[in-house]
Design a protein around this motif. Structure first.
Motif, PDB file in Angstrom:
ATOM      1  N   ASP A 197       0.852  -1.187   0.000  1.00 35.40           N
ATOM      2  CA  ASP A 197       0.000   0.000   0.000  1.00 35.40           C
ATOM      3  C   ASP A 197       0.890   1.240   0.000  1.00 35.40           C
ATOM      4  O   ASP A 197       2.085   1.166   0.302  1.00 35.40           O
ATOM      5  CB  ASP A 197      -0.884   0.020   1.252  1.00 35.40           C
ATOM      6  N   ASP A 198       0.311   2.394  -0.289  1.00 30.69           N
ATOM      7  CA  ASP A 198       1.040   3.649  -0.128  1.00 30.69           C
ATOM      8  C   ASP A 198       1.218   3.929   1.363  1.00 30.69           C
ATOM      9  O   ASP A 198       0.386   3.537   2.188  1.00 30.69           O
ATOM     10  CB  ASP A 198       0.292   4.809  -0.786  1.00 30.69           C
ATOM     11  N   SER A 199       2.298   4.617   1.710  1.00 34.25           N
ATOM     12  CA  SER A 199       2.557   4.929   3.114  1.00 34.25           C
ATOM     13  C   SER A 199       2.487   6.439   3.346  1.00 34.25           C
ATOM     14  O   SER A 199       2.698   7.239   2.433  1.00 34.25           O
ATOM     15  CB  SER A 199       3.931   4.402   3.544  1.00 34.25           C
ATOM     16  N   TRP A 200       2.200   6.817   4.597  1.00 36.74           N
ATOM     17  CA  TRP A 200       2.144   8.217   5.029  1.00 36.74           C
ATOM     18  C   TRP A 200       2.971   8.383   6.288  1.00 36.74           C
ATOM     19  O   TRP A 200       2.976   7.506   7.163  1.00 36.74           O
ATOM     20  CB  TRP A 200       0.697   8.629   5.325  1.00 36.74           C
ATOM     21  N   LEU A 241       2.136   5.418   8.764  1.00 37.82           N
ATOM     22  CA  LEU A 241       1.215   4.383   8.310  1.00 37.82           C
ATOM     23  C   LEU A 241       1.956   3.542   7.287  1.00 37.82           C
ATOM     24  O   LEU A 241       2.273   3.998   6.191  1.00 37.82           O
ATOM     25  CB  LEU A 241      -0.041   5.023   7.704  1.00 37.82           C
ATOM     26  N   SER A 242       2.226   2.307   7.625  1.00 38.71           N
ATOM     27  CA  SER A 242       3.136   1.469   6.853  1.00 38.71           C
ATOM     28  C   SER A 242       2.542   1.008   5.527  1.00 38.71           C
ATOM     29  O   SER A 242       1.322   0.870   5.376  1.00 38.71           O
ATOM     30  CB  SER A 242       3.530   0.243   7.675  1.00 38.71           C
ATOM     31  N   ALA A 243       3.440   0.730   4.573  1.00 39.65           N
ATOM     32  CA  ALA A 243       3.043   0.132   3.295  1.00 39.65           C
ATOM     33  C   ALA A 243       2.741  -1.354   3.443  1.00 39.65           C
ATOM     34  O   ALA A 243       2.080  -1.950   2.589  1.00 39.65           O
ATOM     35  CB  ALA A 243       4.161   0.323   2.264  1.00 39.65           C
ATOM     36  N   SER A 276       9.478  -7.219   9.391  1.00 43.39           N
ATOM     37  CA  SER A 276       8.704  -7.060  10.625  1.00 43.39           C
ATOM     38  C   SER A 276       8.256  -5.603  10.706  1.00 43.39           C
ATOM     39  O   SER A 276       8.608  -4.876  11.628  1.00 43.39           O
ATOM     40  CB  SER A 276       9.551  -7.446  11.831  1.00 43.39           C
ATOM     41  N   ASP A 277       7.487  -5.192   9.737  1.00 45.68           N
ATOM     42  CA  ASP A 277       7.099  -3.795   9.581  1.00 45.68           C
ATOM     43  C   ASP A 277       5.610  -3.647   9.842  1.00 45.68           C
ATOM     44  O   ASP A 277       4.815  -4.524   9.519  1.00 45.68           O
ATOM     45  CB  ASP A 277       7.438  -3.338   8.154  1.00 45.68           C
ATOM     46  N   ASN A 278       5.257  -2.510  10.450  1.00 48.18           N
ATOM     47  CA  ASN A 278       3.865  -2.180  10.692  1.00 48.18           C
ATOM     48  C   ASN A 278       3.797  -0.689  10.985  1.00 48.18           C
ATOM     49  O   ASN A 278       4.818   0.008  10.952  1.00 48.18           O
ATOM     50  CB  ASN A 278       3.305  -3.002  11.862  1.00 48.18           C
ATOM     51  N   ASP A 279       2.609  -0.165  11.267  1.00 50.47           N
ATOM     52  CA  ASP A 279       2.501   1.240  11.659  1.00 50.47           C
ATOM     53  C   ASP A 279       3.411   1.489  12.860  1.00 50.47           C
ATOM     54  O   ASP A 279       3.556   0.627  13.727  1.00 50.47           O
ATOM     55  CB  ASP A 279       1.060   1.584  12.015  1.00 50.47           C
ATOM     56  N   ARG A 280       3.992   2.703  12.907  1.00 49.83           N
ATOM     57  CA  ARG A 280       5.039   2.930  13.903  1.00 49.83           C
ATOM     58  C   ARG A 280       4.999   4.338  14.473  1.00 49.83           C
ATOM     59  O   ARG A 280       4.598   5.294  13.803  1.00 49.83           O
ATOM     60  CB  ARG A 280       6.412   2.669  13.295  1.00 49.83           C
TER      61      ARG A 280
END
Length: 457
Positions: free
Chosen positions: A333-336, A360-362, A373-377
């Motif tokens: 997804d696009d990230s912000w 807001l993660s891709a 191991s990526d997520n919203d941060r």
């Protein structure tokens, strides 16, 4: 080894030719495998708030080339950053494998490991960035930025683990050089542009079967390709800077080899096979606002959108045949990224700063791979600058990044699904520390006819 066991080893080895490895590693310091945090010690101390508006010093040139006009005379800035990610994927259900004749079995029944990955962050990584700006006239600047916009590396502590056919190690290295030009149009408008020359290299390894002695399949490739950056800064009134910039995508054409212990006739033979792969690293738009409050306080805001949805299905082409034999099926997804920061000038030489950011993660629960191991941060940042002399300034920055729990679900519908049915969860976090030095080559006491704006001392 019995015939059924041999059959299963051949089956899982063939399945891993799907190259379900990744172009990212560990708990990266920005969405997917972006390395925003390595760009600037001064910026790190404010979670990069105001990057596009020049609020983070010379490191702003990495986001907005027009900010080069904010640095009178001849200046250079060098940064060194240590990124220490930490994450471990622990299975959340018993790992099973699909059998060639149908059905499933516990992974231990065919010689596999029930273990999770163990720590995948390794020893972290050190990245560098530099910036130079040279004022030629009262309106024209030239300069250069260098940095590592993407990368990191990962190697699980448990090399023999339940998810090893999805990746045993990953290494991604980039190096970006961007010659930059800026022009002061009038008292309230500056424009800038830069050419991106970017080197990209990757080495991805995954087990060819579930057993402890299973050999690796290895994908290697590199390329040098090009992009650009465009930006403007606006000074509508004294004390206010606004910045807006665009960074283009870079279309990389990797050339390299795919090494496999299993032949896939007629396209792949045992050993090294030449391959090509086309991938699009994302373009982005960034906005920044920097505002002087009084002689001691400044405030900064930033918004960044990154077009990660460009990073989709990546065919891996066998060069000898000109046809794809597999693909990396990312579905990002696009990230912000949103950030806010403040600076406090404690005295003539010492400036303190702090910032907070939220990304807001891709990557999401449907497309996350075992090494991302990526997520919203959430970013929590602090830093300082000290003006040692009128020519030398030192910067320190620190950020703690709290990442939401990240789960992987290879249970049948994952875009990179293989023979192993595996679910797990990680609790990632990242510590980042950075140091920088800025040096002014000319005499700062000389009068240079430039507009009165918010400048970073």
């Amino acid at each position: 080894m019995g015939s059924s066991m041999k059959s299963f080893v051949r089956y899982t080895a063939a399945a891993t030719v799907s190259v379900a490895a990744l172009l990212a590693a560990g708990a990266a310091s920005a969405s997917s495998f972006s390395l925003r945090s390595g760009a600037s010690a001064e910026g790190l101390g404010m979670a990069f708030a105001g990057a596009a508006s020049g609020g983070i010093g010379m490191g702003a040139m990495a986001w907005n080339p027009a900010t080069i006009t904010m640095f009178p005379g001849r200046n250079s800035n060098w940064n060194l950053t240590y990124i220490a990610p930490s994450a471990s994927y622990d299975p959340t259900s018993p790992t099973r494998v699909r059998l060639p004749g149908g059905g499933t079995a516990p992974i231990t029944a065919v010689g596999g490991s029930p273990l999770g990955t163990g720590e995948i962050g390794g020893d972290g990584a050190i990245v560098s960035a530099s910036y130079s700006a040279w004022q030629l006239t009262d309106r024209l600047w030239i300069g250069m930025t260098t940095g590592t916009p993407y990368g990191l590396r990962s190697k699980p502590d448990n090399q023999f683990n339940a998810a090893q056919i999805y990746g045993r190690s990953a290494r991604v290295v980039t190096f970006n050089v961007s010659p930059t030009i800026g022009y002061q149009v009038n008292d309230w408008l500056a424009v800038g542009a830069a050419v991106q020359v970017q080197y990209f290299k990757t080495n991805l390894k995954q087990a060819a079967a579930v057993t402890a002695t299973a050999p690796n399949t290895i994908l290697e490739g590199d390329s040098i390709d090009f992009g650009y950056k465009l930006g403007v800064t606006l000074t509508p009134w004294q004390g206010t800077n606004i910045g807006l910039a665009y960074r283009s995508m870079i279309h990389h054409t990797l050339e390299g080899t795919f090494k496999t212990p299993v032949a896939v006739a007629p396209i792949l033979g045992v050993g090294s096979n030449p391959i090509k792969a086309n991938l699009n690293l994302p373009d982005s738009v960034v906005f920044g606002l920097s505002q002087v409050i009084n002689d001691q306080w400044q405030a900064h805001l930033g918004i960044e959108w990154t077009n990660w949805s460009r990073f989709r299905r990546i065919p891996i082409v066998a060069s000898n045949f000109g046809v794809p034999f597999t693909s990396l099926n990312f579905q990002y997804d696009d990230s912000w990224f949103f950030s806010a920061g403040v600076e406090y000038k404690y005295n003539r030489d010492l400036t303190l700063r702090a910032g907070v950011g939220y990304e807001l993660s891709a990557v999401n629960d449907d497309n996350r791979t075992v090494f991302i191991s990526d997520n919203d941060r959430l970013w929590l940042s602090a830093g300082l600058s000290y003006q040692v002399t009128n020519k030398i300034k030192l910067d320190l920055g620190y950020t703690y990044i709290h990442v939401q729990n990240a789960s992987v679900n290879y249970s049948g519908s994952h875009p990179q699904q293989g023979a192993v049915l595996y679910t797990a969860e990680a609790k990632p976090q990242v510590h980042v520390v950075s140091a920088g030095i800025t040096y002014r080559w000319d005499d700062p006491t000389e009068t240079i006819p430039v507009r009165p704006v918010v400048r970073k001392n």
